[in-house]
Scaffold this motif. Structure first.
Motif, PDB file in Angstrom:
ATOM      1  N   TRP A  11       0.804  -1.224   0.000  1.00  0.00           N
ATOM      2  CA  TRP A  11       0.000   0.000   0.000  1.00  0.00           C
ATOM      3  C   TRP A  11       0.831   1.266   0.000  1.00  0.00           C
ATOM      4  O   TRP A  11       0.439   2.281  -0.572  1.00  0.00           O
ATOM      5  N   HIS A  12       1.914   1.245   0.723  1.00  0.00           N
ATOM      6  CA  HIS A  12       2.660   2.476   0.955  1.00  0.00           C
ATOM      7  C   HIS A  12       3.971   2.472   0.178  1.00  0.00           C
ATOM      8  O   HIS A  12       4.806   1.592   0.372  1.00  0.00           O
ATOM      9  N   ALA A  13       4.132   3.467  -0.689  1.00  0.00           N
ATOM     10  CA  ALA A  13       5.392   3.604  -1.411  1.00  0.00           C
ATOM     11  C   ALA A  13       6.512   3.806  -0.394  1.00  0.00           C
ATOM     12  O   ALA A  13       6.311   4.428   0.655  1.00  0.00           O
ATOM     13  N   PRO A  14       7.708   3.279  -0.671  1.00  0.00           N
ATOM     14  CA  PRO A  14       8.821   3.442   0.274  1.00  0.00           C
ATOM     15  C   PRO A  14       9.095   4.901   0.615  1.00  0.00           C
ATOM     16  O   PRO A  14       9.450   5.208   1.761  1.00  0.00           O
ATOM     17  N   GLU A  15       8.914   5.815  -0.353  1.00  0.00           N
ATOM     18  CA  GLU A  15       9.120   7.242  -0.061  1.00  0.00           C
ATOM     19  C   GLU A  15       8.162   7.717   1.025  1.00  0.00           C
ATOM     20  O   GLU A  15       8.535   8.516   1.900  1.00  0.00           O
ATOM     21  N   ALA A  16       6.914   7.236   0.965  1.00  0.00           N
ATOM     22  CA  ALA A  16       5.922   7.641   1.959  1.00  0.00           C
ATOM     23  C   ALA A  16       6.262   7.049   3.329  1.00  0.00           C
ATOM     24  O   ALA A  16       6.098   7.710   4.358  1.00  0.00           O
ATOM     25  N   VAL A  17       6.756   5.810   3.341  1.00  0.00           N
ATOM     26  CA  VAL A  17       7.129   5.179   4.619  1.00  0.00           C
ATOM     27  C   VAL A  17       8.287   5.951   5.259  1.00  0.00           C
ATOM     28  O   VAL A  17       8.272   6.226   6.462  1.00  0.00           O
ATOM     29  N   GLY A  18       9.270   6.323   4.441  1.00  0.00           N
ATOM     30  CA  GLY A  18      10.410   7.090   4.947  1.00  0.00           C
ATOM     31  C   GLY A  18       9.999   8.464   5.444  1.00  0.00           C
ATOM     32  O   GLY A  18      10.431   8.916   6.511  1.00  0.00           O
ATOM     33  N   HIS A  19       9.134   9.127   4.667  1.00  0.00           N
ATOM     34  CA  HIS A  19       8.640  10.450   5.062  1.00  0.00           C
ATOM     35  C   HIS A  19       7.914  10.362   6.405  1.00  0.00           C
ATOM     36  O   HIS A  19       8.193  11.115   7.341  1.00  0.00           O
ATOM     37  N   LYS A  20       6.983   9.419   6.484  1.00  0.00           N
ATOM     38  CA  LYS A  20       6.132   9.335   7.675  1.00  0.00           C
ATOM     39  C   LYS A  20       6.934   8.908   8.900  1.00  0.00           C
ATOM     40  O   LYS A  20       6.664   9.359  10.021  1.00  0.00           O
TER      41      LYS A  20
ATOM     42  N   ALA B 290      -7.641   9.638   7.924  1.00  0.00           N
ATOM     43  CA  ALA B 290      -8.543   8.482   7.992  1.00  0.00           C
ATOM     44  C   ALA B 290      -9.473   8.456   6.781  1.00  0.00           C
ATOM     45  O   ALA B 290      -9.740   7.395   6.217  1.00  0.00           O
ATOM     46  N   ALA B 291      -9.955   9.633   6.380  1.00  0.00           N
ATOM     47  CA  ALA B 291     -10.862   9.706   5.231  1.00  0.00           C
ATOM     48  C   ALA B 291     -10.151   9.305   3.945  1.00  0.00           C
ATOM     49  O   ALA B 291     -10.715   8.595   3.099  1.00  0.00           O
ATOM     50  N   GLU B 292      -8.901   9.745   3.800  1.00  0.00           N
ATOM     51  CA  GLU B 292      -8.164   9.381   2.593  1.00  0.00           C
ATOM     52  C   GLU B 292      -7.973   7.870   2.502  1.00  0.00           C
ATOM     53  O   GLU B 292      -8.185   7.266   1.449  1.00  0.00           O
ATOM     54  N   LEU B 293      -7.634   7.286   3.619  1.00  0.00           N
ATOM     55  CA  LEU B 293      -7.404   5.845   3.629  1.00  0.00           C
ATOM     56  C   LEU B 293      -8.700   5.102   3.302  1.00  0.00           C
ATOM     57  O   LEU B 293      -8.708   4.152   2.513  1.00  0.00           O
ATOM     58  N   ARG B 294      -9.805   5.547   3.901  1.00  0.00           N
ATOM     59  CA  ARG B 294     -11.084   4.874   3.654  1.00  0.00           C
ATOM     60  C   ARG B 294     -11.479   4.969   2.186  1.00  0.00           C
ATOM     61  O   ARG B 294     -11.944   4.001   1.586  1.00  0.00           O
ATOM     62  N   ALA B 295     -11.274   6.157   1.614  1.00  0.00           N
ATOM     63  CA  ALA B 295     -11.626   6.348   0.205  1.00  0.00           C
ATOM     64  C   ALA B 295     -10.824   5.391  -0.681  1.00  0.00           C
ATOM     65  O   ALA B 295     -11.356   4.786  -1.615  1.00  0.00           O
ATOM     66  N   LEU B 296      -9.545   5.237  -0.356  1.00  0.00           N
ATOM     67  CA  LEU B 296      -8.710   4.333  -1.146  1.00  0.00           C
ATOM     68  C   LEU B 296      -9.164   2.893  -0.993  1.00  0.00           C
ATOM     69  O   LEU B 296      -9.193   2.125  -1.955  1.00  0.00           O
TER      70      LEU B 296
ATOM     71  N   GLU C 141      -2.353  17.048  -0.348  1.00  0.00           N
ATOM     72  CA  GLU C 141      -3.564  16.275  -0.687  1.00  0.00           C
ATOM     73  C   GLU C 141      -3.525  14.861  -0.140  1.00  0.00           C
ATOM     74  O   GLU C 141      -4.516  14.146  -0.238  1.00  0.00           O
ATOM     75  N   HIS C 142      -2.400  14.433   0.351  1.00  0.00           N
ATOM     76  CA  HIS C 142      -2.285  13.062   0.830  1.00  0.00           C
ATOM     77  C   HIS C 142      -1.866  13.037   2.297  1.00  0.00           C
ATOM     78  O   HIS C 142      -0.753  12.625   2.629  1.00  0.00           O
ATOM     79  N   PRO C 143      -2.785  13.476   3.179  1.00  0.00           N
ATOM     80  CA  PRO C 143      -2.432  13.575   4.605  1.00  0.00           C
ATOM     81  C   PRO C 143      -2.097  12.230   5.232  1.00  0.00           C
ATOM     82  O   PRO C 143      -1.291  12.171   6.163  1.00  0.00           O
ATOM     83  N   HIS C 144      -2.688  11.133   4.734  1.00  0.00           N
ATOM     84  CA  HIS C 144      -2.361   9.832   5.312  1.00  0.00           C
ATOM     85  C   HIS C 144      -0.934   9.424   4.952  1.00  0.00           C
ATOM     86  O   HIS C 144      -0.217   8.852   5.771  1.00  0.00           O
TER      87      HIS C 144
END
Lengths: 338, 338
Positions: free
Chosen positions: A60-69, A180-186, A210-213
């Protein structure tokens, strides 16, 4: 550590060093990092685990997003203390194949560091040390990342969870429930099992609001402004969800609290439930004296009054929600990260 | 975090707080810990992963020994910088069943904290924060522990790997190879597979000097004495084995080195190979000017001269071993932790 891990760390060392802040006397390459803080400052230290299948899924999560978060979680804690970040340290364990790129593509680990170092660079936080190891477990091995962020704040001025007083007003930065809303929508966007990503997820590899999650923004400037202006009596970051983190604030301050549902700033697509119990928002929840002049925005981010702190009547803290003129008890609900 | 994890952390918080050093203004329970250091001091920060099946095996190592060694690794890095430890932070992920005791016995996690907190208490280091999470992976889940130790040292006085000069003499504390020898003796003591422990291992649950592999002693007092007396030009702790860590020292100082085999202080049961390449010794390797008066013991621990630093002739550092009047090249050999 194998040759491949050593190569990656050598590359990271070079990239982390380019922006090494003046506070960093010795970074990656010695037994420990050496940091200087300014006279009259105290240290703030926070650690956060990011575990595969607990905090993120590789599909689900791109490595860039995992590193960022991973780094954003640590920086958010520093923000909640009203401190400035001084240096970060990362211990990372990854499955063997995650250090190897395929057909010219960068490896998972390289892309993880891309996301982490981009955020570090934006806040001028040097990556001062850490570790890169092969995760045990063979084909079942999972990623484990532990981020440490060291910050500094003027002595005695750190924003604690324990400083709120009865009658203080409750404020929140930004909006709530958007992650939470972004994740649910996905999750609704197709019928696949959780182990398989919706097609839309794959493109989410760079930080945008635009991608708070996937790419939460730590509220460092706001935390520092609160300290500078002496506005807040207590603060906490909302990572477990508003209801759970408000409970923590109540527990540490020995108080109860009341929220006004109509005042909660809902994030894009968020319901009231998302705002109350959805996690991963990384906004700041803080208290201020009822006579304090709190701006409607700090550093370009809206600040909203959402409730107030109350004297505690019994042993345990009580949280109330006022909605349509009705007052009902609000229970803290734990948040599953995804 | 589940209820059981919360209970354990509450208990740890109480135990960790009892000895909270004065430097710790805010410990476990806020977004981050707040630490004070003395005027004129710099910070030293180190992180170390302890991973199941990489650094220990659950069948071989008692949880108390894993907890002890986890913190000892961090404290040893602080010692190698000549700093005093100020606070420790632990991020721990364990399989679900490891938080549950059986038939009145303490759980693996409780026993891990027993070992860690006993060592922390001995050096007066408060556990100031961290995390306890369920390790992902179901029945294949493995323990991952990341220890962070923050220390402090007089500004500009930290012992770096990079400070050695050609002509400096090389010294080592204590003895070498004892940890490797202990492990080998245990492995030979029966014919079981590595997944099953020799019977003798089970009793090794408390720290004694007789078990260097299971309960290494960080050389904090020695590191501090070296700084106080201004004796050392460079220092490193020997965790990867003498040959590998000497290579690191050579690399960072831009030098070559020569060891005298006859001068190496062998630990109990250790061969020359153990002393050269066996890891997990956690002794200090340091350099001092050839005219410096280095005591034969510091804080009750023997200090031995074992070689000298040489000007580097080509691009890469060269290490030589003098044995029986012969001089041969010494290659750094990586150490598998067990």
């Amino acid at each position: 550590m194998g040759e491949r891990e050593r190569d990656i760390l050598r590359d990271v060392r070079a990239r982390a060093g380019r922006r090494a802040a003046r506070a960093l006397r010795v970074g990656i390459g010695d037994d420990a990092a050496v940091l200087a803080v300014r006279r009259g400052e105290e240290l703030v230290v926070t650690t956060d685990f990011s575990l595969e299948d607990v905090h993120f899924r590789r599909a689900w999560h791109a490595p860039e997003a995992v590193g960022h978060k991973c780094l954003a979680r640590g920086l958010s804690d520093i923000a909640a203390m009203g401190a400035r970040p001084v240096a970060a340290f990362l211990s990372l364990a990854v499955p063997r194949e995650f250090t190897r790129g395929t057909r010219g593509a960068r490896s998972w680990t390289d892309r993880f560091y891309d996301g982490l170092l981009a955020l570090a660079s934006r806040w001028d936080v040097p990556l001062a040390g850490g570790d890169l190891a092969q995760a045990p477990g063979g084909t079942d091995a999972r990623v484990a990342a532990d981020i440490v962020v060291v910050g500094a704040v003027q002595r005695g001025r750190a924003l604690l969870r324990s400083g709120a007083r009865a009658g203080d007003l409750l404020y929140v930065t930004g909006t709530l429930g958007g992650a939470a809303a972004e994740l649910r929508a996905l999750m609704r966007s197709n019928e696949r099992t959780p182990a398989q990503p919706p097609a839309r997820v794959r493109g989410i590899t760079t930080a945008t609001a635009e991608h708070p999650h996937f790419f939460p923004e730590p509220r460092i400037s706001i935390g520092r402004a609160l300290v500078r202006r002496g506005l807040a009596t207590a603060a906490i970051d909302i990572s477990d969800g508003l209801s759970m983190d408000l409970l923590h604030l109540c527990e540490e301050s020995g108080l109860s609290a009341e929220l006004d549902a109509a005042l909660l700033p809902l994030g894009s697509g968020a319901t009231l439930e998302d705002a109350l119990h959805g996690g991963d928002d990384y906004e700041l929840l803080f208290t201020a004296d009822k006579d304090a002049r709190v701006s409607r925005a700090l550093g370009g981010v809206p600040v909203r009054r959402i409730g107030r702190m109350l004297r505690r009547k019994s042993g345990a803290p009580q949280m109330m929600l006022v909605e349509d003129g009705q007052r009902r008890e609000l229970k803290a609900e734990g948040w599953q990260h995804f």
